[in-house]
Motif scaffolding. Structure first.
Motif, short mmCIF file in Angstrom:
data_model
loop_
_atom_site.label_atom_id
_atom_site.label_comp_id
_atom_site.label_asym_id
_atom_site.label_seq_id
_atom_site.Cartn_x
_atom_site.Cartn_y
_atom_site.Cartn_z
N ARG A 220 6.84 -39.74 -53.60
CA ARG A 220 6.50 -39.43 -52.21
C ARG A 220 5.11 -38.84 -52.07
NH1 ARG A 220 10.79 -35.64 -49.57
NH2 ARG A 220 9.20 -35.72 -47.92
N TYR A 221 4.56 -38.33 -53.16
CA TYR A 221 3.32 -37.57 -53.07
C TYR A 221 2.15 -38.16 -53.86
CZ TYR A 221 7.16 -34.35 -52.09
OH TYR A 221 8.31 -33.79 -51.60
N VAL A 222 2.45 -38.98 -54.88
CA VAL A 222 1.43 -39.33 -55.86
C VAL A 222 0.67 -40.60 -55.47
CG1 VAL A 222 2.88 -40.75 -57.39
CG2 VAL A 222 1.01 -39.39 -58.36
N GLU A 223 -0.62 -40.62 -55.85
CA GLU A 223 -1.47 -41.79 -55.68
C GLU A 223 -2.18 -42.08 -57.00
OE1 GLU A 223 -4.11 -41.48 -52.32
OE2 GLU A 223 -2.66 -40.24 -51.21
N ARG A 224 -2.60 -43.34 -57.16
CA ARG A 224 -3.33 -43.71 -58.38
C ARG A 224 -4.80 -43.32 -58.27
NH1 ARG A 224 0.30 -48.00 -57.63
NH2 ARG A 224 1.42 -48.70 -59.51
N LEU A 225 -5.35 -42.81 -59.36
CA LEU A 225 -6.79 -42.60 -59.42
C LEU A 225 -7.51 -43.94 -59.45
CD1 LEU A 225 -6.99 -39.74 -62.07
CD2 LEU A 225 -7.81 -39.57 -59.71
N PRO A 226 -8.72 -44.01 -58.91
CA PRO A 226 -9.48 -45.26 -59.00
C PRO A 226 -9.82 -45.57 -60.45
CG PRO A 226 -10.82 -43.50 -58.06
CD PRO A 226 -9.42 -42.96 -58.16
N GLU A 227 -10.01 -46.84 -60.73
CA GLU A 227 -10.26 -47.28 -62.11
C GLU A 227 -11.67 -46.93 -62.60
OE1 GLU A 227 -8.16 -48.69 -64.16
OE2 GLU A 227 -6.58 -49.66 -63.00
N ASP A 228 -12.58 -46.57 -61.69
CA ASP A 228 -13.98 -46.41 -62.07
C ASP A 228 -14.33 -45.03 -62.62
OD1 ASP A 228 -13.85 -44.83 -59.81
OD2 ASP A 228 -15.35 -45.94 -58.65
N GLY A 229 -13.32 -44.15 -62.80
CA GLY A 229 -13.58 -42.84 -63.36
C GLY A 229 -13.95 -41.78 -62.34
N SER A 230 -14.08 -42.16 -61.08
CA SER A 230 -14.40 -41.17 -60.05
C SER A 230 -13.16 -40.36 -59.70
CB SER A 230 -14.95 -41.86 -58.80
OG SER A 230 -13.98 -42.73 -58.23
#
Length: 276
Positions: free
Chosen positions: A146-156
């Motif tokens: 319900r809360y989590v999102e994926r980090l972008p693949e570019d390291g930002s």
């Protein structure tokens, strides 16, 4: 141990809900055996929490955050270095209280939405009481869907323009470390740590030395070695790790380089070492 770290060593056990400042915009709070990190200047409305410690520490993390940043000043987000129980234990509580997103590396995704469990702790790695009892530590994947999102693949990193994340697998598949180039500050998670986490004596006395990741919870030693070498090559000036006190300067760089160059002998349990 330098004077700065001595001060931290003497001061961490003050009132239990006070974050210890390491830099003007970096502090940590220890939840029994593991650190949470706060990136942002005191009294700033623009800050980020890294990891959430063990369960039942949510209220104390809230208190420490309020003392540093003021009441009703939630972080912009929570970044998870990985999903082990001692790093996500208060994640649901804090996400609900603050109504903010959590971010995790895509490689860790299944473990933080309840789809996969981590391997059971390995008591055969030796080193002390914490290894011995590690099979009883929680390893079920937590459900933060319900809360989590994926980090972008570019390291930002969201809300942290000066920082980047580095994928440092081995301890877990999607483990990350955070690095700021301008002053070479590293938040290493459990890619390496500054205490012998297998030993309860070392943990409770906080005897300081660069060590490999907690052995009882590290299934992929080949990847773990690559990750330590990657971090050593950054030559960090200061490191704040998931377990242990901050380290800085020449002693950190020397010990981290030694660990990277001698990882097989220094970090990998004898019976886990592959033949040359």
């Amino acid at each position: 141990m330098d004077k700065h770290t001595e001060h931290l060593h003497d001061g961490w056990h003050m009132e239990h809900a006070v974050a210890e400042q390491v830099l003007e915009d970096l502090a940590f709070y220890r939840t029994l055996i593991v650190n949470v990190c706060m990136i942002g200047k005191a009294n700033s409305k623009d800050w980020v929490l890294v990891d959430t410690g063990i369960s039942h520490y949510g209220e104390r993390i809230l208190e420490a955050a309020e003392k540093r940043f003021g009441k009703r000043t939630p972080p912009k987000a929570i970044i998870l270095t990985h999903g082990h129980f001692d790093h996500v234990g208060s994640a649901i509580y804090l996400s609900k209280q603050w109504d903010i997103p959590l971010f995790v590396h895509p490689g860790e995704w299944d473990y933080v939405i309840g789809k996969r469990d981590y391997p059971v702790g390995d008591s055969t790695v030796g080193g002390g009481l914490f290894s011995l009892i590690s099979p009883f530590y929680p390893t079920e994947g937590v459900n933060l869907a319900r809360y989590v999102e994926r980090l972008p693949e570019d390291g930002s990193l969201p809300f942290l323009s000066e920082w980047k994340y580095i994928h440092t697998p081995g301890h877990t598949p999607g483990h990350i470390s955070l690095f700021r180039e301008k002053d070479r500050t590293l938040i290493a998670g459990d890619a390496f740590i500054t205490v012998k986490q297998e030993s309860s004596f070392a943990v409770f006395t906080q005897h300081q030395k660069v060590h490999g990741p907690p052995a009882y919870f590290t299934p992929n030693w080949e990847e773990a070695e690559k990750s330590v070498k990657k971090l050593a090559d950054l030559n960090p000036s200061l490191a704040l790790t998931g377990h242990g006190l901050p380290m800085e300067g020449a002693i950190l760089q020397k010990q981290l380089r030694e660990l990277a160059d001698n990882f097989r002998e220094m970090a990998i349990p004898k019976h886990k070492r592959k033949p040359h």
